[in-house]
Structure formats: C-alpha cells, structure tokens
Design a protein around this motif. Structure first.
Motif, PDB file in Angstrom:
ATOM      1  N   SER A  17       0.829  -1.214   0.000  1.00  0.00           N
ATOM      2  CA  SER A  17       0.000   0.000   0.000  1.00  0.00           C
ATOM      3  C   SER A  17       0.857   1.255   0.000  1.00  0.00           C
ATOM      4  CB  SER A  17      -0.922   0.015   1.223  1.00  0.00           C
ATOM      5  OG  SER A  17      -1.795  -1.078   1.196  1.00  0.00           O
ATOM      6  N   VAL A  18       1.909   1.262   0.803  1.00  0.00           N
ATOM      7  CA  VAL A  18       2.801   2.422   0.849  1.00  0.00           C
ATOM      8  C   VAL A  18       3.526   2.585  -0.485  1.00  0.00           C
ATOM      9  CG1 VAL A  18       4.900   3.338   1.934  1.00  0.00           C
ATOM     10  CG2 VAL A  18       3.072   2.383   3.343  1.00  0.00           C
ATOM     11  N   ALA A  21       1.087   4.031  -2.977  1.00  0.00           N
ATOM     12  CA  ALA A  21       0.835   5.453  -2.724  1.00  0.00           C
ATOM     13  C   ALA A  21       2.001   6.314  -3.193  1.00  0.00           C
ATOM     14  CB  ALA A  21       0.562   5.673  -1.238  1.00  0.00           C
ATOM     15  N   VAL A  25       1.931   9.185  -6.205  1.00  0.00           N
ATOM     16  CA  VAL A  25       2.381  10.570  -5.982  1.00  0.00           C
ATOM     17  C   VAL A  25       3.390  10.969  -7.055  1.00  0.00           C
ATOM     18  CG1 VAL A  25       3.732  12.028  -4.429  1.00  0.00           C
ATOM     19  CG2 VAL A  25       1.886  10.630  -3.528  1.00  0.00           C
TER      20      VAL A  25
END
Length: 69
Positions: A17-18, A21, A25
């Motif tokens: 998930s990180v 993300a 970005v």
C-alpha cells in the motif's frame, strides 16, 4: 514477539500500500505525461472558456462542449 503468517500477510499488504501510494504521488507529479497522463485538451478548453468569461465573449453552453472536440 514472534512472527506469524497473519503478521507477515499484514506487513506485506502495508508495504504494498505504501509503495503504491508513493508511485501514485510520483505519477501525479506530471499530469500530462506518464502512465496516468491526461491529454491537455481539457485544460486548454478551460483556459479558453475562462478567457471568454473574462472578456465578456460568447457563452458556450456546457452541452455544446462535445461539439468542439
């Protein structure tokens, strides 16, 4: 503290998930290029419309925007 299968799955999910993300970005840093890029035509149409509003030019109804493409 011992690592169980449940903890391992949770940590892999959090890490993925990180990573997702962070990649989103970076992709959104250049909105007009890359994998998730959009064509700049919508932005150019909005600038034209704002110019017409500022100058008191003819008003184009939202339903007629499709005819301009």
């Amino acid at each position: 503290m011992t690592a169980s299968g449940r903890n391992l799955v949770l940590m892999v999910f959090v890490g993925a998930s990180v990573a997702f993300a962070v990649s989103v970005v970076f992709q959104l840093g250049g909105p007009f290029d890359g994998a998730v890029g959009v064509a700049p035509t919508a932005f150019e149409l909005a600038l034209t419309r704002y110019g017409q509003i500022d100058s008191g030019g003819p008003v184009i109804a939202p339903s007629s925007f499709g005819a301009l493409r």
